[in-house]
Design an enzyme around this catalytic site. Sequence first.
Site, short mmCIF file in Angstrom:
data_model
loop_
_atom_site.label_atom_id
_atom_site.label_comp_id
_atom_site.label_asym_id
_atom_site.label_seq_id
_atom_site.Cartn_x
_atom_site.Cartn_y
_atom_site.Cartn_z
CG HIS B 86 -1.91 -1.27 1.05
ND1 HIS B 86 -2.48 -1.42 2.28
CD2 HIS B 86 -2.36 -1.95 0.16
CE1 HIS B 86 -3.35 -2.42 2.06
NE2 HIS B 86 -3.13 -2.74 0.63
CG HIS B 92 0.34 8.37 -2.62
ND1 HIS B 92 -0.15 9.54 -2.72
CD2 HIS B 92 -0.53 7.44 -2.45
CE1 HIS B 92 -1.53 9.59 -2.70
NE2 HIS B 92 -1.79 8.28 -2.72
CB ILE B 93 0.36 6.26 2.67
CG1 ILE B 93 1.89 6.41 2.93
CG2 ILE B 93 0.08 4.99 3.37
CD1 ILE B 93 1.98 7.02 4.36
CB CYS B 94 -2.83 3.14 -1.00
SG CYS B 94 -4.47 3.09 -1.79
CG LEU B 95 -4.01 4.52 5.92
CD1 LEU B 95 -4.28 2.91 6.07
CD2 LEU B 95 -3.05 5.03 6.89
#
Lengths: 186, 134
Positions: B86, B92-95
């Site tokens: 993620h 970049h963080i996918c959260l």
Amino acid sequence: MNRKPTTASSSNSLPTDNSKNNGDEKDKGDQMFECNICLDTAKDAVISMCGHLFCWPCLHQWLETRPNKKLCPVCKSGISKEKVIPLYGRGSTNQEDPRNKVPPRPSGQRAEAETGSGFGGFGFGDGSFQVSIGIGAFPFNLLVSAFNFTSHNPSDNQVENDRGPVISKIFLFLAFALVFWMIFGL
Amino acid sequence: MASPSPSERRLQKELSSLMKDPPPGVSVDANAVYQHLNLWNVHMKGADGTLYQGEDFQLQFRFSSKYPFDSPEVTFVGDNIPIHPHVYSNGHICLSILTDDWSPALSVQSVCLSIISMLSSCKEKASTLSIEKH
């Protein structure tokens, strides 16, 4: 209120000092009543049905931010303007900054206190049973009060008692005559 | 400096609370933060007993003037970006809580905790790129 220490932080004072002076000496009970959004003591406080406390201006701004997804910031249960309850403490909130441009928080809902006896109007309890029925010009309440002579309470309805039995019997007779005439006279 | 804006007030409070009671492995350079209150650099250690044990990461929090009503922009920065399904290689963080599921009741503290948890629950180090290939 912890308003002063935050302005001091613009200078070079270390935040550790800040947190020590501010957090530890601050009465712990205050934290109970912090708005979940601005983390200050809640002003114009409202509480959601799920029990979470906010400043009304803060909550209003959040509801405006996502108008089609109105969720409690804390527990994500559904929330709406109509379903928050204002909290009125004794202390006033006058000294805080006037955050205008925000519609006033919803008002509390008052319910009338429940009284012990249900109907006060109809006096079923006292002996005189008064009903007033009228068709056209005929005041049939005379008829009813005439029937009522057995159970008259002397303390009230003095006027009817003063009429005397003769008049009421005459009216009783007239009433029966009228009824007979209406039924059989055709 | 005049009286701080609501978002600055809240950030100052969050900073105090993060200094006082940080999540495990998290630290912040408070003096640097005071220079730019809307840009935080947070150090994070990979939790013990996870794939990221012994690694050091740096997170950057960027707050808009609408914070906390707007979510902060949180990315990994620096030379060690965690390899995680993620996390993109650019940091970049996918959260979900950083975008759609953001709530103003969340804080830097809780976001840090979520990211630690996200890293810690990872079973296999794989980048987003390799996931896409599968």
